[in-house]
Design a protein around this motif. Structure first.
Motif, PDB file in Angstrom:
ATOM      1  N   ASP A   1      -1.994  12.790   0.191  1.00 58.04           N
ATOM      2  CA  ASP A   1      -2.614  11.643   0.857  1.00 58.04           C
ATOM      3  C   ASP A   1      -4.110  11.502   0.607  1.00 58.04           C
ATOM      4  O   ASP A   1      -4.774  10.707   1.247  1.00 58.04           O
TER       5      ASP A   1
ATOM      6  N   ASP B   1       0.855  -1.186   0.000  1.00 58.58           N
ATOM      7  CA  ASP B   1       0.000   0.000   0.000  1.00 58.58           C
ATOM      8  C   ASP B   1       0.892   1.238   0.000  1.00 58.58           C
ATOM      9  O   ASP B   1       1.821   1.342   0.803  1.00 58.58           O
TER      10      ASP B   1
ATOM     11  N   VAL C   1      -7.200   2.528  -0.653  1.00 53.27           N
ATOM     12  CA  VAL C   1      -5.820   2.039  -0.690  1.00 53.27           C
ATOM     13  C   VAL C   1      -5.293   2.257  -2.103  1.00 53.27           C
ATOM     14  O   VAL C   1      -5.993   1.995  -3.080  1.00 53.27           O
TER      15      VAL C   1
ATOM     16  N   SER D   1      -2.173   1.295  -4.784  1.00 53.78           N
ATOM     17  CA  SER D   1      -1.073   0.365  -5.059  1.00 53.78           C
ATOM     18  C   SER D   1      -0.487   0.671  -6.423  1.00 53.78           C
ATOM     19  O   SER D   1      -1.206   1.073  -7.338  1.00 53.78           O
TER      20      SER D   1
ATOM     21  N   LEU E   1      -6.095   8.097   1.756  1.00 50.21           N
ATOM     22  CA  LEU E   1      -5.302   6.867   1.703  1.00 50.21           C
ATOM     23  C   LEU E   1      -5.126   6.292   3.101  1.00 50.21           C
ATOM     24  O   LEU E   1      -4.812   7.013   4.044  1.00 50.21           O
ATOM     25  N   GLY E   2      -5.356   4.992   3.222  1.00 51.78           N
ATOM     26  CA  GLY E   2      -5.214   4.312   4.501  1.00 51.78           C
ATOM     27  C   GLY E   2      -6.443   4.400   5.385  1.00 51.78           C
ATOM     28  O   GLY E   2      -6.531   3.701   6.386  1.00 51.78           O
ATOM     29  N   LYS E   3      -7.404   5.261   5.031  1.00 55.89           N
ATOM     30  CA  LYS E   3      -8.626   5.384   5.829  1.00 55.89           C
ATOM     31  C   LYS E   3      -9.821   4.777   5.095  1.00 55.89           C
ATOM     32  O   LYS E   3     -10.477   3.885   5.605  1.00 55.89           O
TER      33      LYS E   3
ATOM     34  N   THR F   1       1.574   5.265   0.621  1.00 56.17           N
ATOM     35  CA  THR F   1       1.093   6.239   1.604  1.00 56.17           C
ATOM     36  C   THR F   1       0.806   7.597   0.981  1.00 56.17           C
ATOM     37  O   THR F   1       0.287   8.487   1.653  1.00 56.17           O
TER      38      THR F   1
END
Length: 189
Positions: free
Chosen positions: A69, A36, A86, A88, A81-83, A38
Motif C-alpha cells: 500500500d 483507484d 492514487v 490507477s 495509496l489513498g492518503k 488499493t
C-alpha cells in the motif's frame, strides 16, 4: 522534509521547487475515470535500485521500496495509496498521481514493469521543446505556466497540463517531453 521533496528523492524523477526545477502538474488523477487501486501489483513489491544521473549528489544508487500500500525511499517518507497518492491501471502501465502539499494539483508518474526492471516516466519541463510539444498536443489554452512571485518576467515555477481526455493524456505520454528512470529489482538474500 516536505512530502514533495521526499518524493523527488524517492523516485528520482521529480524536482523540488527549491532547486529551481519546474513542477509539471495535472488537475486530477490520471487517466480520467479509472478505478483507484488499493495496492501495488504483487510483482512490484520489494526493493528497486536506480543509478540515474543527477538523482543523488553522492553518486550512490537511489533505492525504492514498494510495499502493498505504499512507496518508501531512502529518506523514509512514504507515499501511501489513498492518503497522499492514487494508483490507477492504464493498459499494461500504472499511473501514480501524487498530491502536492500546497495545491489540489497532482504530479503524475507513469510506470511499467518489464521483468526485473521498472520504467518510470515523469513529465520534464526542463527538456528542450517541452512546452511546445505539450501545446501541440493539448493546445495553448490547456497549458498554463505559473511564474515565481506571479511575475511573468520571473522564472517559471510550474506548468499546468490540462488534458481534455484520456486520448490527449496518452498523446502527452507518447509524444510529450518525459524523463525516464529505470529501476532494477534488488535480489533478496
Amino acid at each position: 522534509m516536505s512530502l514533495l521533496k521526499s518524493t523527488s528523492l524517492v523516485l528520482g524523477a521529480l524536482c523540488m521547487l527549491a532547486t529551481g526545477c519546474i513542477s509539471v502538474t495535472f488537475p486530477e488523477p490520471m487517466p480520467y475515470n479509472r478505478k483507484d487501486l488499493t495496492s501495488f501489483p504483487n510483482a512490484w513489491h520489494g526493493i528497486w535500485s536506480s543509478h540515474a544521473t543527477g538523482t543523488d549528489d553522492t553518486g550512490e544508487d537511489e533505492l525504492l521500496v514498494i510495499f502493498p500500500d505504499r512507496l518508501q525511499g531512502h529518506e523514509g517518507d512514504d507515499l501511501i495509496l489513498g492518503k497522499n497518492c492514487v494508483l490507477s491501471k492504464w493498459g499494461r502501465r500504472h499511473v501514480l498521481s501524487i498530491d502536492l502539499d500546497d495545491s489540489n494539483r497532482k504530479m503524475i508518474l507513469v510506470a511499467q514493469r518489464r521483468g526485473n526492471h521498472l520504467d518510470v516516466l515523469s513529465f520534464d519541463a526542463s527538456q528542450d521543446g517541452a512546452l511546445t510539444s505539450w501545446e501541440d498536443v493539448l493546445g495553448n489554452k490547456r497549458v498554463t505556466t505559473l511564474h515565481k512571485n506571479d511575475d511573468p518576467t520571473d522564472k517559471v515555477r510550474e506548468v499546468q497540463l490540462n488534458p481534455r481526455s484520456n486520448c490527449q493524456f496518452r498523446k502527452l505520454v507518447k509524444h510529450g517531453s518525459t524523463d525516464l528512470v529505470t529501476y532494477t529489482r534488488v535480489a533478496s538474500e
